[in-house]
Design a protein around this motif. Structure first.
Motif, PDB file in Angstrom:
ATOM      1  N   UNK A  35      -0.031  73.875  88.074  1.00  0.00           N
ATOM      2  CA  UNK A  35       0.063  74.077  89.517  1.00  0.00           C
ATOM      3  C   UNK A  35       0.361  72.746  90.222  1.00  0.00           C
ATOM      4  N   UNK A  36       1.474  72.113  89.885  1.00  0.00           N
ATOM      5  CA  UNK A  36       1.760  70.798  90.467  1.00  0.00           C
ATOM      6  C   UNK A  36       1.940  70.820  91.971  1.00  0.00           C
ATOM      7  N   UNK A  37       2.397  71.948  92.532  1.00  0.00           N
ATOM      8  CA  UNK A  37       2.576  72.005  93.982  1.00  0.00           C
ATOM      9  C   UNK A  37       1.255  71.863  94.720  1.00  0.00           C
ATOM     10  N   UNK A 286       6.171  66.473  98.840  1.00  0.00           N
ATOM     11  CA  UNK A 286       7.042  67.436  98.180  1.00  0.00           C
ATOM     12  C   UNK A 286       6.725  67.614  96.705  1.00  0.00           C
ATOM     13  N   UNK A 287       5.724  66.919  96.212  1.00  0.00           N
ATOM     14  CA  UNK A 287       5.391  66.978  94.793  1.00  0.00           C
ATOM     15  C   UNK A 287       5.187  68.429  94.355  1.00  0.00           C
ATOM     16  N   UNK A 288       5.827  68.890  93.254  1.00  0.00           N
ATOM     17  CA  UNK A 288       6.557  68.102  92.251  1.00  0.00           C
ATOM     18  C   UNK A 288       8.054  67.998  92.507  1.00  0.00           C
ATOM     19  N   UNK A 289       8.554  68.627  93.591  1.00  0.00           N
ATOM     20  CA  UNK A 289       9.976  68.511  93.891  1.00  0.00           C
ATOM     21  C   UNK A 289      10.249  67.142  94.520  1.00  0.00           C
ATOM     22  N   UNK A 290      11.509  66.797  94.640  1.00  0.00           N
ATOM     23  CA  UNK A 290      11.897  65.532  95.251  1.00  0.00           C
ATOM     24  C   UNK A 290      12.759  65.817  96.470  1.00  0.00           C
ATOM     25  N   UNK A 291      12.480  65.120  97.556  1.00  0.00           N
ATOM     26  CA  UNK A 291      13.282  65.290  98.750  1.00  0.00           C
ATOM     27  C   UNK A 291      14.604  64.545  98.606  1.00  0.00           C
ATOM     28  N   UNK A 292      15.655  64.918  99.373  1.00  0.00           N
ATOM     29  CA  UNK A 292      16.918  64.177  99.321  1.00  0.00           C
ATOM     30  C   UNK A 292      16.713  62.716  99.719  1.00  0.00           C
ATOM     31  N   UNK A 293      17.483  61.832  99.129  1.00  0.00           N
ATOM     32  CA  UNK A 293      17.284  60.403  99.318  1.00  0.00           C
ATOM     33  C   UNK A 293      17.394  59.985 100.784  1.00  0.00           C
ATOM     34  N   UNK A 294      18.170  60.732 101.595  1.00  0.00           N
ATOM     35  CA  UNK A 294      18.385  60.323 102.981  1.00  0.00           C
ATOM     36  C   UNK A 294      17.266  60.753 103.922  1.00  0.00           C
ATOM     37  N   UNK A 295      16.275  61.502 103.428  1.00  0.00           N
ATOM     38  CA  UNK A 295      15.198  61.943 104.304  1.00  0.00           C
ATOM     39  C   UNK A 295      14.396  60.766 104.854  1.00  0.00           C
ATOM     40  N   UNK A 296      14.331  59.675 104.092  1.00  0.00           N
ATOM     41  CA  UNK A 296      13.667  58.491 104.621  1.00  0.00           C
ATOM     42  C   UNK A 296      14.343  57.982 105.881  1.00  0.00           C
TER      43      UNK A 296
END
Length: 349
Positions: A35-37, A286-296
């Motif tokens: 259950x990583x989410x 967003x763990x375990x998914x990764x957000x797009x790099x530009x979200x920062x």
């Protein structure tokens, strides 16, 4: 730049390592049980309790963690009750921010809990949705106690002495600050409501205002400089870190390392948290998914808009008022406020 980076306290590597191990345990255990989410909600409760820093003496540390835990519980309850009703959510967000400005022990924790948990909880949330945030908050006393136990067993010395007496300005001196915070947050909530519905991250605007306004005008200006400069570097770190699409174990290790740096150096200077904290929070959210790099970069843009709001409310409005009363002095109590941490990204849009 010398003021932005000027040390104001000692580093706390030992405590930071134990807290980072607690965060690492949350990420690792939730992944191990399939259950990583769940690590996102647990991690949010954890960081809201641990940040900005914890006292080194056991009595004030327990009080701090207890007050923050109660603030998270209250904020989470309000978030669950109002998450599907935007006007009510906006009202309780402003009230929580102003109330935290009056109650220095709470600070921005309650307002941040309202905003971030309202975004994080699923649609049609129930009382059970509060449990992960409370469990995450309870991990902090465990990690802190492990650190404190090591200091006792190994007889470490040189820890900073706890402050004596009750800190904070008198109640009447906190009221102008609470009014400013309430007005600034109300403006931020209104502007965030005008953003496009498909723009994920409007809440960053609200949290940036909550974390920037300080009781002293000069400290507000310094915090603006620290947040904008630090978050710019943090956005670059996040882009480099996530643009390579690392594996889940690598993500967890990098998160723990960056969190260690953030917690160890936060007492030295807030700028270091502004640099290392955002990548950690982007991953946790967003763990375990990764957000797009530009979200920062989107988050940085929201911080810029928040800076404009703070400048107008804290500096612009008083300056206009003093035009008609040139002898009037600014009404700013002389104390610093604490800050907390904010969540960067939502799993729900």
């Amino acid at each position: 730049m010398s003021e932005v980076l000027r040390p104001v306290g000692p580093s706390r590597w030992g405590m930071a390592i134990w807290l980072a191990l607690g965060l690492g345990a949350i990420l690792g255990v939730t992944a191990a049980v399939g259950r990583p989410a769940l690590g996102s909600a647990l991690g949010l409760g954890f960081v809201l309790t641990a940040v900005p820093s914890l006292p080194v003496a056991w009595r004030p540390a327990l009080v701090t963690m207890g007050v923050r835990g109660v603030a998270i519980l209250v904020g989470a309850t309000l978030a669950v009750l109002t998450s599907e009703h935007p006007p009510a959510l906006a009202a309780v967000t402003v009230a929580a921010a102003a109330g935290g400005a009056l109650l220095v022990e709470v600070g921005p924790t309650a307002a941040l809990a309202v905003v971030l948990i309202a975004i994080d909880v699923p649609h049609d949330p129930g009382a059970a949705s509060l449990v992960p945030y409370l469990v995450g908050a309870l991990v902090v006393p465990v990690a802190w106690s492990a650190w404190y136990g090591c200091t006792v067993v190994f007889g470490r010395r040189g820890l900073p002495a706890p402050p004596s007496g009750r800190s904070g300005a008198p109640w009447r001196e906190r009221r102008p600050h609470a009014i400013r915070v309430g007005i600034a947050v109300a403006v931020a909530v209104g502007v965030a409501g005008l953003l496009p519905d498909d723009l994920v991250g409007g809440h960053w605007l609200v949290t940036s205002v909550v974390l920037t306004v300080q009781p002293v005008a000069r400290e507000t200006g310094l915090r603006l400089a620290q947040r904008l400069s630090g978050n710019t570097v943090g956005a670059l770190i996040a882009a480099l870190m996530l643009g390579t699409h690392p594996s889940l174990p690598v993500v967890a290790v990098l998160t723990v390392v960056l969190f260690t740096l953030a917690m160890a150096l936060r007492p030295v200077n807030y700028t270091w948290w502004a640099v290392t904290g955002p990548p950690v929070l982007l991953v946790i959210s967003e763990y375990p998914a990764l957000f797009p790099w530009y979200e920062g970069g989107v988050r940085l843009a929201m911080n810029l808009v928040g800076a404009v709001i703070v400048l107008l409310v804290v500096f612009g409005a008083p300056a206009l008022g003093r035009l008609g009363h040139p002898d009037a002095a600014p009404d700013f109590p002389q104390r610093d406020s604490s800050d907390s941490v904010y969540k960067i990204q939502s799993r729900r849009s």
